[in-house]
Design an enzyme around this catalytic site. Structure first.
Site, PDB file in Angstrom:
ATOM      1  N   ASP A   1       0.875  -0.998  -0.032  1.00  0.00           N
ATOM      2  CA  ASP A   1      -0.013  -0.065   0.113  1.00  0.00           C
ATOM      3  C   ASP A   1       0.801   1.164   0.255  1.00  0.00           C
ATOM      4  O   ASP A   1       1.815   1.471   1.106  1.00  0.00           O
ATOM      5  CB  ASP A   1      -0.703   0.142   1.429  1.00  0.00           C
TER       6      ASP A   1
ATOM      7  N   ASP B   1     -13.477  -3.980  -1.831  1.00  0.00           N
ATOM      8  CA  ASP B   1     -13.387  -3.508  -0.538  1.00  0.00           C
ATOM      9  C   ASP B   1     -14.857  -3.876   0.090  1.00  0.00           C
ATOM     10  O   ASP B   1     -15.748  -3.158  -0.110  1.00  0.00           O
ATOM     11  CB  ASP B   1     -13.063  -2.202  -0.119  1.00  0.00           C
TER      12      ASP B   1
END
Length: 255
Positions: A11, A130
């Site tokens: 990330d 997500d």
């Protein structure tokens, strides 16, 4: 038998690798180029690079950083974050990615999945999803966008099925509830999605021990497990995880 894949996620925020818990309280943990090179040396099967602020800030992918990471790894490399047009997909692939992950932008413009698959092939188009528990949704899980900040009216199972119909060749399924907790993957969510679509499903969120990976690759029916915290912390290496999985009879590529 097809080998199960171990995938490491970087990330990235402001050019640095970052890690949080449940998509919040991110801290800087290193240089993504150096980390990519190290994980490649350790024998990771694939690498995923997420620019976690691109969509929220309304900008495209950071191509020079993607190219620098790509120069260090000679395995499948997937990039997500801020990819909202065919030109973004093209430039990301030209920078060195084999696949692009469409998440928030795919929710906002589902046709992008179809266009991307038609031009570049289904194997290049990954749906990043997500999801978090929500009893109001038919499947029990709701889709979120913009790094988990904005909830949508999409049901996780229905969105996964629609995305595959549009041309997504793979799904990276991120459990917001389990993300960064290192307490195990969301097996119910993963199994439900894996049994609902005909494409590979990559489980993401919650990996903390090799037994967690073993569970999601067997009970959760995942084709691959995405990890971050457990290797970023130095608690495990790719080879130590694969050796444990191999002892459990799970087929993995040993190095």
């Amino acid at each position: 038998m097809l080998k199960k894949r171990i995938i490491i996620c970087l990330d990235v925020k402001d050019g640095r690798t970052t890690k949080g818990i449940k998509f919040q309280n991110n801290i800087d943990i290193g240089d993504p180029v150096e980390m990519a090179a190290e994980y490649y040396r350790q024998g990771v099967d694939e690498l995923v690079f997420y620019d976690i602020m691109a969509s929220a800030r309304g900008r495209g992918p950071i191509l020079d950083l993607i190219a620098r990471v790509a120069s260090q790894v000679f395995i499948p490399f997937c990039v997500g974050g801020g990819i909202g047009t065919l030109d973004d997909i093209r430039s990301t692939i030209l920078a060195g990615a084999e696949k692009v992950s469409l998440n928030s932008q795919a929710v906002k413009n589902p046709e992008l999945i179809k266009q991307g698959a038609r031009v570049f092939g289904n194997q290049c188009i990954v749906l990043g999803m997500d999801a978090a528990k929500d009893s109001q949704m038919p499947s029990g899980y709701r889709v979120y966008i913009n790094g988990g900040r904005i909830k949508t009216e999409l049901d996780a199972r229905e969105w996964a099925q629609k995305a595959v119909e549009l041309g997504a060749g793979e799904i990276v399924l991120n459990s917001i509830d389990a993300d960064g907790t290192k307490e195990g993957y969301e097996l119910n969510l993963t199994k439900m999605i894996a049994e609902s679509v005909p494409v590979p499903v990559i489980a993401s969120g919650g990996g903390g021990t090799p037994s967690h990976l073993a569970d999601v690759l067997t009970k959760g029916k995942a084709d691959a497990a995405l990890i971050a915290s457990m290797v970023h912390s130095g608690a495990y290496t790719v080879s130590s995880i694969k050796n444990e999985l191999s002892k459990e009879g799970i087929p993995v590529r040993l190095v």
